[in-house]
Motif scaffolding. Sequence first.
Motif, PDB file in Angstrom:
ATOM      1  N   ASP A  10      -8.722  -8.107  -8.770  1.00 21.82           N
ATOM      2  CA  ASP A  10      -7.888  -9.294  -8.522  1.00 21.82           C
ATOM      3  C   ASP A  10      -6.479  -8.828  -8.176  1.00 21.82           C
ATOM      4  O   ASP A  10      -6.069  -7.756  -8.585  1.00 21.82           O
ATOM      5  CB  ASP A  10      -7.783 -10.131  -9.802  1.00 21.82           C
ATOM      6  CG  ASP A  10      -9.122 -10.686 -10.211  1.00 21.82           C
ATOM      7  OD1 ASP A  10      -9.989 -10.805  -9.321  1.00 21.82           O
ATOM      8  OD2 ASP A  10      -9.300 -10.968 -11.398  1.00 21.82           O
ATOM      9  N   PRO A  11      -5.743  -9.697  -7.477  1.00 19.53           N
ATOM     10  CA  PRO A  11      -4.387  -9.312  -7.056  1.00 19.53           C
ATOM     11  C   PRO A  11      -3.520  -8.768  -8.199  1.00 19.53           C
ATOM     12  O   PRO A  11      -2.831  -7.764  -8.032  1.00 19.53           O
ATOM     13  CB  PRO A  11      -3.811 -10.624  -6.524  1.00 19.53           C
ATOM     14  CG  PRO A  11      -5.000 -11.397  -6.075  1.00 19.53           C
ATOM     15  CD  PRO A  11      -6.127 -11.018  -6.984  1.00 19.53           C
ATOM     16  N   GLU A  12      -3.608  -9.403  -9.347  1.00 23.45           N
ATOM     17  CA  GLU A  12      -2.766  -8.978 -10.470  1.00 23.45           C
ATOM     18  C   GLU A  12      -3.089  -7.548 -10.903  1.00 23.45           C
ATOM     19  O   GLU A  12      -2.203  -6.738 -11.144  1.00 23.45           O
ATOM     20  CB  GLU A  12      -3.069  -9.913 -11.624  1.00 23.45           C
ATOM     21  CG  GLU A  12      -1.940 -10.178 -12.556  1.00 23.45           C
ATOM     22  CD  GLU A  12      -2.381 -11.253 -13.540  1.00 23.45           C
ATOM     23  OE1 GLU A  12      -2.279 -11.007 -14.734  1.00 23.45           O
ATOM     24  OE2 GLU A  12      -2.877 -12.310 -13.077  1.00 23.45           O
ATOM     25  N   LEU A  13      -4.397  -7.268 -11.001  1.00 28.83           N
ATOM     26  CA  LEU A  13      -4.829  -5.938 -11.427  1.00 28.83           C
ATOM     27  C   LEU A  13      -4.582  -4.918 -10.316  1.00 28.83           C
ATOM     28  O   LEU A  13      -4.290  -3.757 -10.578  1.00 28.83           O
ATOM     29  CB  LEU A  13      -6.304  -5.961 -11.828  1.00 28.83           C
ATOM     30  CG  LEU A  13      -6.632  -6.948 -12.951  1.00 28.83           C
ATOM     31  CD1 LEU A  13      -8.110  -6.868 -13.304  1.00 28.83           C
ATOM     32  CD2 LEU A  13      -5.786  -6.689 -14.184  1.00 28.83           C
ATOM     33  N   SER A  14      -4.680  -5.374  -9.056  1.00 30.37           N
ATOM     34  CA  SER A  14      -4.352  -4.508  -7.923  1.00 30.37           C
ATOM     35  C   SER A  14      -2.927  -4.010  -8.041  1.00 30.37           C
ATOM     36  O   SER A  14      -2.633  -2.853  -7.774  1.00 30.37           O
ATOM     37  CB  SER A  14      -4.432  -5.266  -6.599  1.00 30.37           C
ATOM     38  OG  SER A  14      -5.747  -5.580  -6.311  1.00 30.37           O
ATOM     39  N   ALA A  15      -2.040  -4.900  -8.442  1.00 28.12           N
ATOM     40  CA  ALA A  15      -0.620  -4.557  -8.515  1.00 28.12           C
ATOM     41  C   ALA A  15      -0.379  -3.434  -9.524  1.00 28.12           C
ATOM     42  O   ALA A  15       0.398  -2.520  -9.271  1.00 28.12           O
ATOM     43  CB  ALA A  15       0.204  -5.787  -8.863  1.00 28.12           C
ATOM     44  N   GLU A  16      -1.106  -3.482 -10.661  1.00 29.56           N
ATOM     45  CA  GLU A  16      -0.997  -2.410 -11.669  1.00 29.56           C
ATOM     46  C   GLU A  16      -1.389  -1.073 -11.066  1.00 29.56           C
ATOM     47  O   GLU A  16      -0.737  -0.059 -11.284  1.00 29.56           O
ATOM     48  CB  GLU A  16      -2.038  -2.613 -12.788  1.00 29.56           C
ATOM     49  CG  GLU A  16      -1.776  -3.690 -13.771  1.00 29.56           C
ATOM     50  CD  GLU A  16      -2.958  -3.834 -14.748  1.00 29.56           C
ATOM     51  OE1 GLU A  16      -3.972  -3.112 -14.615  1.00 29.56           O
ATOM     52  OE2 GLU A  16      -2.835  -4.675 -15.649  1.00 29.56           O
TER      53      GLU A  16
ATOM     54  N   LEU B 122      -0.945  -2.805  -0.237  1.00 34.82           N
ATOM     55  CA  LEU B 122      -1.004  -1.472  -0.844  1.00 34.82           C
ATOM     56  C   LEU B 122      -0.577  -0.411   0.168  1.00 34.82           C
ATOM     57  O   LEU B 122       0.243   0.461  -0.127  1.00 34.82           O
ATOM     58  CB  LEU B 122      -2.433  -1.173  -1.330  1.00 34.82           C
ATOM     59  CG  LEU B 122      -2.671   0.257  -1.809  1.00 34.82           C
ATOM     60  CD1 LEU B 122      -1.963   0.511  -3.131  1.00 34.82           C
ATOM     61  CD2 LEU B 122      -4.161   0.556  -1.956  1.00 34.82           C
ATOM     62  N   ILE B 123      -1.128  -0.509   1.369  1.00 36.58           N
ATOM     63  CA  ILE B 123      -0.813   0.461   2.419  1.00 36.58           C
ATOM     64  C   ILE B 123       0.689   0.472   2.693  1.00 36.58           C
ATOM     65  O   ILE B 123       1.331   1.526   2.756  1.00 36.58           O
ATOM     66  CB  ILE B 123      -1.597   0.113   3.712  1.00 36.58           C
ATOM     67  CG1 ILE B 123      -3.094   0.304   3.489  1.00 36.58           C
ATOM     68  CG2 ILE B 123      -1.107   0.918   4.908  1.00 36.58           C
ATOM     69  CD1 ILE B 123      -3.561   1.730   3.366  1.00 36.58           C
ATOM     70  N   ARG B 124       1.261  -0.699   2.799  1.00 36.22           N
ATOM     71  CA  ARG B 124       2.696  -0.808   3.080  1.00 36.22           C
ATOM     72  C   ARG B 124       3.515  -0.221   1.928  1.00 36.22           C
ATOM     73  O   ARG B 124       4.525   0.443   2.128  1.00 36.22           O
ATOM     74  CB  ARG B 124       3.045  -2.285   3.280  1.00 36.22           C
ATOM     75  CG  ARG B 124       4.479  -2.553   3.682  1.00 36.22           C
ATOM     76  CD  ARG B 124       4.729  -4.043   3.783  1.00 36.22           C
ATOM     77  NE  ARG B 124       4.088  -4.655   4.931  1.00 36.22           N
ATOM     78  CZ  ARG B 124       4.568  -4.608   6.179  1.00 36.22           C
ATOM     79  NH1 ARG B 124       5.684  -3.973   6.426  1.00 36.22           N
ATOM     80  NH2 ARG B 124       3.922  -5.187   7.161  1.00 36.22           N
ATOM     81  N   ASP B 125       3.035  -0.465   0.744  1.00 39.99           N
ATOM     82  CA  ASP B 125       3.716  -0.040  -0.473  1.00 39.99           C
ATOM     83  C   ASP B 125       3.787   1.471  -0.632  1.00 39.99           C
ATOM     84  O   ASP B 125       4.769   2.001  -1.120  1.00 39.99           O
ATOM     85  CB  ASP B 125       2.891  -0.589  -1.651  1.00 39.99           C
ATOM     86  CG  ASP B 125       3.758  -1.214  -2.698  1.00 39.99           C
ATOM     87  OD1 ASP B 125       4.892  -1.566  -2.357  1.00 39.99           O
ATOM     88  OD2 ASP B 125       3.291  -1.345  -3.845  1.00 39.99           O
ATOM     89  N   VAL B 126       2.713   2.157  -0.255  1.00 38.92           N
ATOM     90  CA  VAL B 126       2.621   3.575  -0.618  1.00 38.92           C
ATOM     91  C   VAL B 126       2.675   4.548   0.570  1.00 38.92           C
ATOM     92  O   VAL B 126       2.977   5.724   0.366  1.00 38.92           O
ATOM     93  CB  VAL B 126       1.349   3.877  -1.452  1.00 38.92           C
ATOM     94  CG1 VAL B 126       1.300   2.996  -2.696  1.00 38.92           C
ATOM     95  CG2 VAL B 126       0.079   3.721  -0.650  1.00 38.92           C
TER      96      VAL B 126
END
Length: 265
Positions: free
Chosen positions: A183-189, A213-217
């Motif tokens: 889920d999005p919330e757990l993805s964020a962790e 995620l791709i943009r983030d990392v």
Amino acid sequence: MEQLKVEARGVWKSFGTTPVLKNVSVSLAPGEVLGLIGPSGAGKSTFLRCINHLEVIDRGYIAVDGELIGYRVGADRRLYVLPNKQLSAQRARVGMVFQHFNLFRHMSVIENIMFAPVQVKKMSRADASARATQLLKRVGLEDKANAYPAELSGGQQQRVAIARALAMDPTLLLLDEPTSALDPELSAEVASVIRALAEEGRSMLVAAHDLNLIRDVSQRVIFMVGGEIIEQGTVRQVLDQPTHQRTIQFFATMATGRRNSQDQG
Ligand code: ADP
Ligand code: MG
């Protein structure tokens, strides 16, 4: 010239008569994070598996830290498949994290993380346990050492899987859809753990549908379709100013998909 972390040149791979990778060339500099995006079936997972020699390529070559994966060059300049022992040694240097975590269900969290260092590296249990404890702290799960995978959320399980990969001190980390089952919330962790690794300068290849995620990392992004690299460049170039029609189309489809369903993409 600085030695590349990963150098793939002219990689071809077919399953039966179906080509799945067509002349794929990718370079990853040390400390760099490269995002791999593209529709389902593009060949992202296959490419990651080729880097670990879990799939054998048909043509081209892949080197990690300047060392050819899967083969040695003989005195006659022909390629010879490495013996299993050396293949395992190469694999042990590349960490892999999968969509479905793949933890050992019958082992506690800390045993999961200690397993490969003890079995493969012959590390003492005391050292492996100390290191596992450190790694658990790093992924924010120091209080879960004795829990079993089934007692954890998906996000927690994935963070254990990342700690388990790090326990082998990999020179390179391959992450295949690390947040797709969450889920999005757990993805964020999970994304925040991956981002911290990126900031530490860990070399990573991340295949994901999750463009956040791709943009983030990532620093650079490759867009693949049908086994071919269509476009590559910085995050800004590929995600914000794509030039190829197929890339633009892909982002449009993703955006529509998100609007039409509440799923995690
Ligand atoms: P992606 O990760 O981008 O979704 P994959 O690398 O999983 O793409 O798959 C690329 C193509 O290769 C797909 O058409 C898939 O069906 C096929 N494929 C993957 N693994 C195998 C296999 N072991 N045997 C046959 N075909 C496979
Ligand atoms: Mg895949």
